[in-house]
Design a protein around this motif. Structure first.
Motif, PDB file in Angstrom:
ATOM      1  N   ASN A 115       0.811  -1.224   0.000  1.00  0.00           N
ATOM      2  CA  ASN A 115       0.000   0.000   0.000  1.00  0.00           C
ATOM      3  C   ASN A 115       0.842   1.270   0.000  1.00  0.00           C
ATOM      4  OD1 ASN A 115      -2.253  -1.520   0.056  1.00  0.00           O
ATOM      5  ND2 ASN A 115      -2.579  -1.344   2.275  1.00  0.00           N
ATOM      6  N   GLU A 116       2.025   1.206   0.608  1.00  0.00           N
ATOM      7  CA  GLU A 116       2.793   2.449   0.767  1.00  0.00           C
ATOM      8  C   GLU A 116       3.842   2.664  -0.330  1.00  0.00           C
ATOM      9  OE1 GLU A 116       4.056   2.749   5.003  1.00  0.00           O
ATOM     10  OE2 GLU A 116       2.330   1.445   5.346  1.00  0.00           O
ATOM     11  N   ILE A 117       4.274   1.582  -0.990  1.00  0.00           N
ATOM     12  CA  ILE A 117       5.311   1.759  -2.018  1.00  0.00           C
ATOM     13  C   ILE A 117       4.798   1.363  -3.403  1.00  0.00           C
ATOM     14  CG2 ILE A 117       7.682   1.186  -2.717  1.00  0.00           C
ATOM     15  CD1 ILE A 117       8.329   0.708   0.249  1.00  0.00           C
ATOM     16  N   LEU A 118       4.314   0.130  -3.513  1.00  0.00           N
ATOM     17  CA  LEU A 118       3.917  -0.376  -4.839  1.00  0.00           C
ATOM     18  C   LEU A 118       2.702   0.353  -5.441  1.00  0.00           C
ATOM     19  CD1 LEU A 118       4.069  -4.281  -4.641  1.00  0.00           C
ATOM     20  CD2 LEU A 118       4.914  -2.889  -6.528  1.00  0.00           C
ATOM     21  N   ILE A 119       1.636   0.420  -4.653  1.00  0.00           N
ATOM     22  CA  ILE A 119       0.386   0.959  -5.197  1.00  0.00           C
ATOM     23  C   ILE A 119       0.489   2.447  -5.560  1.00  0.00           C
ATOM     24  CG2 ILE A 119      -2.074   1.400  -4.647  1.00  0.00           C
ATOM     25  CD1 ILE A 119      -2.168  -1.466  -3.589  1.00  0.00           C
ATOM     26  N   PRO A 120       1.087   3.299  -4.688  1.00  0.00           N
ATOM     27  CA  PRO A 120       1.194   4.710  -5.110  1.00  0.00           C
ATOM     28  C   PRO A 120       2.021   4.875  -6.380  1.00  0.00           C
ATOM     29  CG  PRO A 120       1.909   4.449  -2.812  1.00  0.00           C
ATOM     30  CD  PRO A 120       1.575   3.098  -3.320  1.00  0.00           C
ATOM     31  N   ALA A 121       3.066   4.066  -6.533  1.00  0.00           N
ATOM     32  CA  ALA A 121       3.901   4.174  -7.742  1.00  0.00           C
ATOM     33  C   ALA A 121       3.048   3.894  -8.980  1.00  0.00           C
ATOM     34  CB  ALA A 121       5.071   3.202  -7.662  1.00  0.00           C
ATOM     35  N   VAL A 122       2.299   2.799  -8.935  1.00  0.00           N
ATOM     36  CA  VAL A 122       1.531   2.385 -10.120  1.00  0.00           C
ATOM     37  C   VAL A 122       0.283   3.261 -10.317  1.00  0.00           C
ATOM     38  CG1 VAL A 122       0.302   0.466 -11.197  1.00  0.00           C
ATOM     39  CG2 VAL A 122       2.413   0.035  -9.935  1.00  0.00           C
ATOM     40  N   ASN A 123      -0.459   3.502  -9.219  1.00  0.00           N
ATOM     41  CA  ASN A 123      -1.684   4.300  -9.381  1.00  0.00           C
ATOM     42  C   ASN A 123      -1.376   5.751  -9.719  1.00  0.00           C
ATOM     43  OD1 ASN A 123      -3.057   2.018  -8.903  1.00  0.00           O
ATOM     44  ND2 ASN A 123      -4.071   2.685  -7.021  1.00  0.00           N
TER      45      ASN A 123
END
Ligand code: NDP
Length: 345
Positions: A99-107
Motif C-alpha cells: 500500500n505504501e510503495i507499490l500501489i502509489p507508484a503504479v496508481n
C-alpha cells in the motif's frame, strides 16, 4: 507554455522546475500533497524566480485512481506538457509495503494518464520519471554476463515485489513504466510519451535550505560518507551507476522540445561506482576531510565493477547529444554544498 510537474517537493523535481523557469518559456504548475508544502516550495523559489510563473495544485495521495482529476479539471485545458516524478522513493513501509510503495507508484501513473486523457486535450507530451530499477533487479545487475540497455526490462513479479521494501521500489518503477507503454499501445493517446530511467542521481540540492542532516535517498550515500569516521569501512559490494541531477533536468527539457525523443526510454548513466569509489573521490578532492572520514582504498572498487552486468546506454547518449557530468564533478558539487552549509569550508 504550461508544464505540469508532479511531486514538486522532490529533489529532482525542484531542479526540473528551476530549469523550466530559467528558460523564460514555461509556466509551471507543480503538484504537492498539501497547502503547507506548496508554501514551503514557493518560499524556496521566491528569492531567485518569478513567482507569477509558478503555481501549485494539491494532490494529497497519488494512490487514488482519480488522484489527479481535480487538478486537471481545474488546469487541464491550459496544460501542454506533463512531467510525472511523484513516486515513493523509500524502502521502509510502516504497515504495508504494497500500500505504501507499490500501489502509489503504479496508481500515480494510472491516475495522471487518465486525468490527461479526460481533461487535458491540449497536452502534447508526457514525460515519466521511471528508473534504472525498471531494467532489472539488483541480482540481475550483479551478474557480469548480463547485459542492460534501453530495451531491457525487469522481470520481477507483483508477488516478489511484496517481499521487501527494496523489491517493492523496483517493482513499483517496473509496473508503472510498463503501464505507461501499455497505455500508449491501447489508447493511441493525443500526446507523445518519453520515459527517463536514471541510475543513482547525485548532485547539489536545488536550494541550500534542502541541505538537512539527512538528505534525499540517493544523496544520503554521499552525506553518510562525509560524516563517517576514519575507521569506517564502507560496503564495497554496493555497486551502482550514477548520473547528475542537472543532467536529469536537461533530459526532461529536451524531451519537451525534441521529437526524436518521443517513444523512447532514455537510460541515464555516466558510469559505475561503489561506496569505496565515493570515499576515494572525497579524500582526493577535499584534503580538509582527509584523516577525518573513511580512508581511501584503491583498486577494490574497480574489481567489483568488473563483476557487474554490462550497462550500455550509447543509444541514449547519442539521442541526447550532450556530455553527462563526471563522477568527480557530481561528488564535488554534492560535498561542497554540504560543507558550505555546515560552514566547514
Ligand atoms: P524524492 O523523494 O525527493 O521525491 C519524491 C516525490 O514524490 C516527492 O515530491 C514526494 O512528495 C512525492 N511522493 C512520494 N510518495 C507520494 C504519494 N504517496 N503521494 C503523493 N506524492 C508522493 O525523490 P527524487 O526526487 O529523488 O525522485 C523523483 C523520481 O525520480 C521518483 O519517481 C524516483 O523513483 C525517480 N528516480 C530517482 C532516482 C534517484 O536516485 N534519486 C533514481 C531513479 C529514479 P512528499 O515530498 O510530499 O513526500
Amino acid at each position: 507554455k504550461i508544464v505540469f510537474v508532479s511531486g514538486a517537493t522532490g529533489f529532482i523535481a525542484k531542479h526540473i522546475i528551476g530549469q523550466l523557469l530559467e528558460t523564460g518559456e514555461y509556466k509551471v504548475i507543480g503538484s504537492v500533497r498539501s497547502q503547507e508544502k506548496a508554501e514551503l516550495v514557493q518560499n524556496l523559489f521566491s528569492l531567485d524566480y518569478d513567482l507569477s510563473l509558478l503555481e501549485f495544485a494539491i494532490v494529497p495521495d497519488i494512490s487514488k485512481v482519480d488522484a489527479f482529476d481535480e487538478a486537471f479539471i481545474k488546469y487541464g485545458r491550459e496544460i501542454e506538457y506533463v512531467v510525472h516524478t511523484a513516486s515513493p522513493l523509500f524502502f521502509h513501509a510502516e504497515k504495508s509495503i504494497e500500500n505504501e510503495i507499490l500501489i502509489p507508484a503504479v496508481n500515480g501513473v494510472k491516475s495522471i494518464l487518465s486525468a490527461i486523457q479526460l481533461y487535458g486535450p491540449n497536452v502534447k507530451k508526457f514525460v515519466f520519471m521511471s528508473s534504472f530499477a525498471a531494467c532489472g533487479t539488483k541480482e540481475f545487475d550483479s551478474v557480469s554476463r548480463n547485459f542492460i540497455n534501453e530495451e531491457t526490462w525487469n522481470s520481477i513479479s507483483w508477488e516478489e515485489s511484496k517481499e521487501s521494501g527494496y523489491k517493492a521500489y523496483y517493482g513499483g518503477k517496473t509496473f508503472s513504466e510498463k503501464y505507461c507503454w501499455h497505455f500508449v499501445k491501447e489508447n493511441n493517446p493525443h500526446f507523445k510519451v518519453s520515459t527517463i530511467l536514471p541510475t543513482y542521481v547525485f548532485g547539489r540540492q536545488k536550494f541550500e535550505e534542502d541541505v538537512k542532516q539527512k538528505l534525499n535517498l540517493s544523496c544520503e550515500f554521499i552525506n553518510e560518507i562525509v560524516h563517517s569516521k576514519p575507521n569506517t569501512i564502507v560496503d564495497n559490494n554496493l555497486c551502482r551507476s550514477f548520473i547528475d541531477v542537472e543532467d536529469v533536468g536537461k533530459t526532461v527539457l529536451q524531451c519537451l522540445k525534441d521529437n526524436n525523443l518521443e517513444n523512447q526510454r532514455l537510460l541515464l548513466s555516466n558510469g559505475r561506482f561503489t561506496l569505496q569509489t565515493i570515499v576515494n573521490e572525497i579524500n582526493e578532492s577535499f584534503p580538509q576531510l582527509r584523516g577525518k572520514i573513511a580512508q581511501p582504498v584503491y583498486g577494490i572498487d574497480e574489481d567489483k565493477i568488473k563483476t557487474m552486468a554490462t550497462l550500455d546506454n550509447n543509444k541514449t547518449k547519442k539521442l541526447l547529444g550532450f556530455q553527462f557530468k563526471s563522477f568527480h564533478a557530481c561528488i564535488c558539487d554534492t560535498v561542497s554544498q554540504i560543507l558550505a552549509t555546515e560552514k566547514k569550508m
